[in-house]
Scaffold this motif. Structure first.
Motif, short mmCIF file in Angstrom:
data_model
loop_
_atom_site.label_atom_id
_atom_site.label_comp_id
_atom_site.label_asym_id
_atom_site.label_seq_id
_atom_site.Cartn_x
_atom_site.Cartn_y
_atom_site.Cartn_z
N GLU A 11 0.77 -1.28 -0.03
CA GLU A 11 -0.10 0.00 -0.16
C GLU A 11 0.94 1.44 0.06
OE1 GLU A 11 -3.24 0.65 -0.43
OE2 GLU A 11 -3.37 -1.58 -0.92
N GLU A 12 1.83 1.20 0.92
CA GLU A 12 2.70 2.62 0.99
C GLU A 12 3.73 2.63 -0.55
OE1 GLU A 12 5.95 2.21 3.80
OE2 GLU A 12 6.82 0.24 2.72
N ALA A 13 3.73 1.70 -0.98
CA ALA A 13 4.63 1.86 -2.50
C ALA A 13 3.68 2.16 -3.74
CB ALA A 13 5.37 0.60 -2.78
N LYS A 14 2.38 1.84 -3.70
CA LYS A 14 1.51 2.16 -4.84
C LYS A 14 1.55 3.64 -5.49
CE LYS A 14 -1.66 -1.46 -4.00
NZ LYS A 14 -3.18 -1.88 -3.57
N GLU A 15 1.29 4.57 -4.59
CA GLU A 15 1.22 5.92 -4.93
C GLU A 15 2.56 6.51 -5.53
OE1 GLU A 15 -0.58 9.13 -6.65
OE2 GLU A 15 -1.46 7.52 -5.77
N PRO A 16 3.78 6.06 -4.58
CA PRO A 16 5.06 6.46 -5.23
C PRO A 16 5.41 5.69 -6.69
CG PRO A 16 5.00 6.17 -2.89
CD PRO A 16 3.86 5.60 -3.22
N ALA A 52 12.77 -4.66 -8.65
CA ALA A 52 12.04 -4.54 -7.48
C ALA A 52 11.36 -5.85 -6.96
CB ALA A 52 11.10 -3.42 -7.17
N GLY A 53 10.82 -6.59 -7.99
CA GLY A 53 9.97 -7.73 -7.69
C GLY A 53 11.11 -8.84 -7.38
N GLU A 65 5.17 -8.32 -0.56
CA GLU A 65 4.76 -7.35 -1.62
C GLU A 65 6.04 -6.30 -1.52
OE1 GLU A 65 1.50 -5.63 0.49
OE2 GLU A 65 0.23 -7.06 -0.54
N ILE A 66 6.20 -5.53 -2.73
CA ILE A 66 7.11 -4.83 -3.17
C ILE A 66 7.09 -3.42 -2.19
CG2 ILE A 66 8.32 -3.11 -4.72
CD1 ILE A 66 7.41 -5.08 -6.85
N ILE A 70 12.30 -0.82 -1.20
CA ILE A 70 12.58 -1.67 -2.19
C ILE A 70 12.57 -0.95 -3.61
CG2 ILE A 70 12.44 -4.12 -3.55
CD1 ILE A 70 12.49 -5.46 -0.77
N LEU A 71 11.34 -0.47 -3.70
CA LEU A 71 11.07 0.24 -4.93
C LEU A 71 12.14 1.20 -5.36
CD1 LEU A 71 9.18 1.04 -7.46
CD2 LEU A 71 7.96 2.36 -5.82
N ARG A 72 12.51 2.19 -4.21
CA ARG A 72 13.54 3.02 -3.97
C ARG A 72 14.88 2.59 -4.51
NH1 ARG A 72 10.18 6.59 -5.68
NH2 ARG A 72 8.89 7.68 -3.84
N ASP A 73 15.38 1.62 -3.88
CA ASP A 73 16.43 0.75 -4.00
C ASP A 73 16.80 0.37 -5.58
OD1 ASP A 73 19.25 -0.29 -3.50
OD2 ASP A 73 18.13 -2.33 -3.25
#
Length: 91
Positions: A11-16, A52-53, A65-66, A70-73
């Motif tokens: 949920e925290e990574a969806k909007e970014p 990320a996956g 979940e991503i 991890i998305l930022r990395d």
């Protein structure tokens, strides 16, 4: 035949993730950072999410979940790769 596993954004990574996609798309417009690298730009978000996956799967296992971290990395890794690619082609 093996079935593919779906790895979702937390949920925290969806909007970014959506914001990142939009930023990459905008950077391909005239005057943008990727104006002359549209082929790469069009694949950049896909590559970021794949990395990320993979990081998610290998660090946390199937079903994870991503996360935003991890998305930022993955984004940083792909951007560094882009800079390295640019510098090697400009020599």
């Amino acid at each position: 035949m093996k079935t593919r596993k779906l790895i979702k954004f937390s949920e925290e990574a969806k909007e970014p993730a959506i914001e990142l996609y939009n930023e990459i798309e905008a950077s391909q417009q005239p005057g943008g950072r990727l104006e002359y690298a549209k082929d790469h730009g069009s694949k950049l978000f896909e590559n970021i999410t794949r990395v990320a996956g993979l990081l998610t799967y290998f660090e946390h296992g199937p079903g994870a979940e991503i996360s935003l971290g991890i998305l930022r990395d993955a984004e940083q890794r792909q951007r560094r790769a882009l800079l390295q690619e640019r510098s090697s082609t400009q020599k």
